[in-house]
Design an enzyme around this catalytic site. Structure first.
Site, PDB file in Angstrom:
ATOM      1  CG  HIS A   1      -1.963  -1.065   1.208  1.00  0.00           C
ATOM      2  ND1 HIS A   1      -2.860  -1.230   0.178  1.00  0.00           N
ATOM      3  CD2 HIS A   1      -2.236  -2.063   2.102  1.00  0.00           C
ATOM      4  CE1 HIS A   1      -3.648  -2.271   0.426  1.00  0.00           C
ATOM      5  NE2 HIS A   1      -3.283  -2.790   1.585  1.00  0.00           N
TER       6      HIS A   1
ATOM      7  CG  ASP B   1      -3.026  -8.522   0.675  1.00  0.00           C
ATOM      8  OD1 ASP B   1      -2.108  -8.761   1.476  1.00  0.00           O
ATOM      9  OD2 ASP B   1      -4.096  -7.971   0.991  1.00  0.00           O
TER      10      ASP B   1
ATOM     11  CG  HIS C   1      -6.570  -5.546   2.042  1.00  0.00           C
ATOM     12  ND1 HIS C   1      -5.986  -6.513   2.842  1.00  0.00           N
ATOM     13  CD2 HIS C   1      -7.642  -5.073   2.719  1.00  0.00           C
ATOM     14  CE1 HIS C   1      -6.685  -6.617   3.973  1.00  0.00           C
ATOM     15  NE2 HIS C   1      -7.694  -5.757   3.926  1.00  0.00           N
TER      16      HIS C   1
ATOM     17  CG  ASP D   1      -4.914 -10.350   3.405  1.00  0.00           C
ATOM     18  OD1 ASP D   1      -4.618 -10.783   2.277  1.00  0.00           O
ATOM     19  OD2 ASP D   1      -4.652  -9.193   3.767  1.00  0.00           O
TER      20      ASP D   1
END
Length: 451
Positions: A109, A148, A150, A237
């Protein structure tokens, strides 16, 4: 002799965002027990290495840290990035066939401009490796596949105008999870159109649909792009027990994904079920990369009857794959002129939220739409950091393949901004010369990082 799979394990047991934060000290505690105490490192296919420490120069190749690298980066960040760099060196010099950097803090990120920590990330570990590989080994085409839950919005931001880096991210739909981006129409800038592929998936995707995406979309696109090096941003995740995600992926699903993708380097990203998921997923990925049998790596609470994907989700995923397949095929015939007309610059405005420290950055990003090279990027950014207050900066990034005219224009943009009193700091990344400068308005000093 068959080459081994390298591993660097850096759990950063003394670093956390806070005691109760998902990104806390003990996040890799059970992974350590699973991998080390089970004797996995004694396998003849595995070789363990220590991490390196990334230098400020390594980080300045990727990031404009405001005001300086040392203000945003701790030792743990430098070691995590350096661990991935060390494995990439071992791969490039032929010591190992592939490697898995099981490290924290994560990085995907972290964007090109860094005003603070966001999404648990300050430094983009994979992007640091990309620039290290390009500068050290002259690698031209690199792919990053982000797995991921996200969206890897930081990696997307860094390479959005770079035609030499293919970024593919599958993730839970941004309408249902942080950071709220990663939609299929975010395809890259005009000089790198369709080199940014987002595959937003609905909550409830299980192993079968995940592997359908890999087989029918990711692998064919990689085959077309022909990267010289493949990096997996390995977020765990998507696991069915993760407290932040809403997916149904198992350790076996992750291992099969890895076996199909065959990444040169995997770098751990997210994954916050520290006892029920991370030990099994990390082990399964490591065994898959080493070519070992991973079929026995089963979570203690695994109950397949509870991990059934709905027909609606399956249908949605199949239609999503078909749509992106069409976009990819059509992108090959699209030119810069069709996307930008005769405009000299393509520009976009962005609002970037720093969820860790609760402030917002405003950006105006411009890229030179050159038909001879990837062009240079100019970023006008301002934010009210908790550490230093309101600060406006201008940053110029010159791609390593920029043509002579774009290099000259980029240098001129940097020198002109130094005269503009609106900017507290002015930055230059000249990747053609591996030269990185910071101009400080207050004392008129100019800092150069040393490689």
């Amino acid at each position: 002799m068959r080459k081994k799979t390298g591993i660097v394990f850096f759990p950063a047991f003394d670093w956390s965002i806070s005691d109760m934060h998902p990104e806390r000290e003990e996040r890799l505690l059970y992974t350590r027990d699973q991998i080390f105490e089970e004797g996995v490192l004694d396998l003849p296919e595995i070789a363990q290495y220590p991490p390196l420490v990334a230098t400020p120069h390594d980080i300045a190749r990727v990031h404009f840290c405001v005001p300086q690298v040392d203000d945003q980066v701790l030792a743990a960040h430098r070691i995590a990035a350096g661990a991935a760099m060390n494995l990439s060196d071992k791969i490039m010099d032929g010591q190992i066939k592939n490697g898995f950097a099981i490290v924290r803090p994560p990085g995907h990120h972290a964007m090109r401009v860094v005003h603070g920590n966001r999404g648990f990330c300050s430094i983009n570990n994979e992007a640091v490796v990309v620039e290290h590989l390009r500068r050290t080994y002259g690698i031209k085409k690199i792919a990053i596949v982000d797995t991921d839950v996200h969206h890897g919005d930081g990696t997307q931001d860094i390479f959005y105008h770079d035609p030499d880096v293919l970024f593919i991210s599958f993730h839970q739909d941004g309408r249902t999870i942080f950071p709220g981006t990663g939609f299929a129409d975010e395809l890259g800038g005009p000089t790198a159109y369709a080199k940014n592929i987002n595959i937003p998936l609905p909550p409830g995707v299980a192993d079968k649909s995940l592997l359908y995406v890999v087989d029918n979309l990711i692998l064919p696109i990689l085959e077309d792009f022909q990267p010289e090096f493949v990096i997996n941003s390995a977020g765990q995740d998507n696991h069915y027990t993760d407290p932040l995600g809403s997916m149904l992926i198992t350790a076996q699903g992750y291992a099969q994904l890895t076996e199909k993708l065959k990444p040169d380097l995997a770098v751990l990203e997210g994954g916050y079920a520290i006892e029920s998921a991370l030990p099994y997923v990390n082990l399964a990925i490591l065994l898959a990369m080493a070519g070992r049998d991973y079929s026995h790596v089963i979570e203690p609470d695994y109950q397949p009857e509870k991990l059934v994907e709905s027909p609606q989700v399956t249908d949605y995923v199949h239609r999503m794959v078909a749509n992106i397949q069409r976009v990819w095929e059509k992108s090959k015939a699209i030119t810069i002129e069709q996307l930008c007309g005769s405009n000299k610059f393509y520009q976009r405005q962005k609002s970037i939220y720093y969820d860790t420290e609760y402030f917002e950055e405003k950006q105006l990003e411009k890229v030179r739409t050159c038909t001879k090279c990837p062009g240079y990027v100019v970023i006008d950014s301002h934010a009210a950091q908790p550490k230093i207050g309101r600060c406006r900066v201008l940053a110029v990034s010159i791609h390593n393949r920029c043509c002579k005219q774009c290099i000259e224009e980029g240098l001129e943009a940097y020198n002109e901004a130094k005269k503009d009193y609106r900017y507290s700091y002015v930055y230059l990344q000249d990747k053609t010369q591996d030269n990185f400068l910071t101009f400080n308005r207050e004392d008129k000093s100019e800092l150069r990082t040393e490689g």
